[in-house]
Design a protein around this motif. Structure first.
Motif, PDB file in Angstrom:
ATOM      1  N   THR A  21     -13.199 -42.163 -24.196  1.00  0.00           N
ATOM      2  CA  THR A  21     -12.928 -41.075 -23.555  1.00  0.00           C
ATOM      3  C   THR A  21     -11.152 -40.618 -23.624  1.00  0.00           C
ATOM      4  O   THR A  21     -11.453 -39.321 -23.970  1.00  0.00           O
ATOM      5  CB  THR A  21     -13.382 -41.085 -21.935  1.00  0.00           C
ATOM      6  N   ASP A  31     -16.973 -33.969 -27.988  1.00  0.00           N
ATOM      7  CA  ASP A  31     -17.615 -34.694 -27.514  1.00  0.00           C
ATOM      8  C   ASP A  31     -17.281 -34.650 -25.850  1.00  0.00           C
ATOM      9  O   ASP A  31     -17.812 -34.422 -25.371  1.00  0.00           O
ATOM     10  CB  ASP A  31     -18.167 -35.831 -28.048  1.00  0.00           C
ATOM     11  N   ILE A  32     -16.152 -34.402 -25.726  1.00  0.00           N
ATOM     12  CA  ILE A  32     -14.970 -34.449 -24.659  1.00  0.00           C
ATOM     13  C   ILE A  32     -14.869 -33.166 -23.949  1.00  0.00           C
ATOM     14  O   ILE A  32     -14.829 -32.212 -24.097  1.00  0.00           O
ATOM     15  CB  ILE A  32     -13.928 -35.119 -25.178  1.00  0.00           C
ATOM     16  N   SER A  33     -15.206 -32.546 -22.702  1.00  0.00           N
ATOM     17  CA  SER A  33     -15.293 -31.371 -22.061  1.00  0.00           C
ATOM     18  C   SER A  33     -14.208 -30.626 -21.891  1.00  0.00           C
ATOM     19  O   SER A  33     -12.871 -32.079 -21.727  1.00  0.00           O
ATOM     20  CB  SER A  33     -15.854 -31.445 -20.362  1.00  0.00           C
ATOM     21  N   ALA A  34     -13.742 -29.617 -22.148  1.00  0.00           N
ATOM     22  CA  ALA A  34     -12.206 -28.742 -21.534  1.00  0.00           C
ATOM     23  C   ALA A  34     -12.396 -29.348 -20.214  1.00  0.00           C
ATOM     24  O   ALA A  34     -10.667 -29.440 -20.374  1.00  0.00           O
ATOM     25  CB  ALA A  34     -12.722 -27.441 -21.484  1.00  0.00           C
ATOM     26  N   ALA A  35     -12.893 -29.641 -19.533  1.00  0.00           N
ATOM     27  CA  ALA A  35     -11.907 -29.690 -18.376  1.00  0.00           C
ATOM     28  C   ALA A  35     -11.218 -31.143 -18.271  1.00  0.00           C
ATOM     29  O   ALA A  35     -10.864 -31.395 -17.728  1.00  0.00           O
ATOM     30  CB  ALA A  35     -13.042 -30.011 -16.858  1.00  0.00           C
ATOM     31  N   LYS A  37     -10.822 -32.898 -20.679  1.00  0.00           N
ATOM     32  CA  LYS A  37      -9.512 -33.442 -21.483  1.00  0.00           C
ATOM     33  C   LYS A  37      -8.165 -32.428 -20.524  1.00  0.00           C
ATOM     34  O   LYS A  37      -7.670 -32.957 -21.475  1.00  0.00           O
ATOM     35  CB  LYS A  37      -9.436 -31.833 -23.079  1.00  0.00           C
TER      36      LYS A  37
END
Length: 340
Positions: A21, A31-35, A37
């Motif tokens: 992740t 696939d990784i949320s902006a939050a 990241k």
């Protein structure tokens, strides 16, 4: 964490997420949320995280390291070539790991083994003077490990290489002596199996032929490239009933030893014996008299060898042989005509 290098595992542990992740967040994976990241990047910045190129390379089976093996790490000749290799490698995002064979075949083999353990992706090599067998290089080819030679080379046609135009340079030296009025031109060569010995001998003989001078066997000596061996070769030349009036040393180490022995016999350079070296080390300019020598495009040889390495790494082209031009730098040690 102290001063230890922060890893992806460290960041993942602090954030209580998986390593994958963290890795994907840093790469802006969709696939990784902006939050997440933002959270990962903020912590990476706070912890001063930087990617570990070795660890990344191992994951990709690429360490971005090239093994470079040279006969010694002292002379300017090799140092300049190494600088050229490093310059080109850096442009490609690669590093170099250095090893010296110390002119030993066994040390050369050992260096290859050690560098392989360090996970280098391939090799750029100048042969040791003792190397007559090539099995250790054949093994690299069987494993499809990139390999390039420079200066002292082998496996012609199978491995890419970069050399100087030794034959032309040696012919130029011999003709230079002739133009200075020398007629008994001696040559102190190196080990017969080395390409530099064969090529410079060929140029010496061509120079004699062009100058219409006979080949005189007693004026041809050989040494193992060490100062001690070169000194003994020069002693033998100075024991001849008719002394040479010029001496061509296969490299500057040999020529420096010859210079010392000529002086020890009370002879003058170039009045009694003119002298020329090969490789144009820095010392050529500070000895007395300053020594005529052949200068190589050493930095360019290094860059050319590195460029061939990356071509070999692709394994898409046939091996190449690059031959670069040299230049004779005339100094007082060979300039007899200027005395008249």
């Amino acid at each position: 964490m102290g001063n230890r290098h922060i890893s992806l595992k460290d960041l993942a542990r602090e954030l209580n997420v998986s390593i994958s992740t963290v890795s994907r967040a840093l790469k802006d994976h969709p696939d990784i949320s902006a939050a997440m990241k933002e959270k990962v990047k903020k912590m990476a910045q706070e912890r001063r995280y930087t990617p570990n190129p070795l660890a990344m390379g191992l994951l990709k089976q690429e360490t971005r390291m090239i093994g470079v093996i040279v006969p010694d790490l002292v002379t300017h000749f090799y140092a300049s070539i190494i600088a050229g290799i490093e310059s080109y490698a850096k442009e490609k995002g690669y590093f170099i790991l250095l090893a010296s064979s110390n002119e030993s075949y066994l040390k050369e083999k050992e260096s290859i083994e050690n560098l392989l353990r360090a996970r280098v992706e391939g090799f750029i090599v100048c042969l040791s003077q003792e190397t007559t067998e090539t099995a250790h290089f054949e093994d690299l080819l069987k494993l499809n490990i990139p390999l390039v030679f420079f200066d002292r080379v082998c496996l012609n046609g199978r491995v890419s290489s970069v050399t100087a135009d030794n034959t032309e340079a040696a012919q130029t030296i011999t003709q230079h002596f002739y133009q200075q009025g020398c007629r008994r031109i001696a040559f102190i060569s190196g080990p017969q199996h080395l390409n530099i010995s064969k090529e410079r001998m060929s140029g010496y003989l061509a120079g004699l032929e062009t100058s219409k001078l006979p080949v005189i066997a007693e004026l041809i000596e050989a040494c193992d490239l060490s100062s001690e061996s070169a000194t003994q070769a020069m002693k033998r030349l100075l024991e001849l009933k008719r002394l040479p009036d010029a001496v061509f040393g296969i490299n500057d180490t040999v020529a420096f030893a010859a210079m010392k022995e000529i002086k020890r016999h009370g002879l003058r350079i170039p009045d009694d014996i003119a002298l020329v070296g090969f490789t144009d080390e820095f010392h050529s300019t500070v000895v007395d008299p300053p020594m005529t020598s052949v200068t190589h495009p050493t930095f360019e040889i290094g860059r050319a060898a590195a460029s061939l390495f990356f071509i070999a790494k692709q394994a898409k082209e046939t091996p190449q042989t690059l031959v670069l031009k040299t230049q004779l730098v005339e100094r007082e040690s060979s300039q007899k005509n200027k005395l008249n």
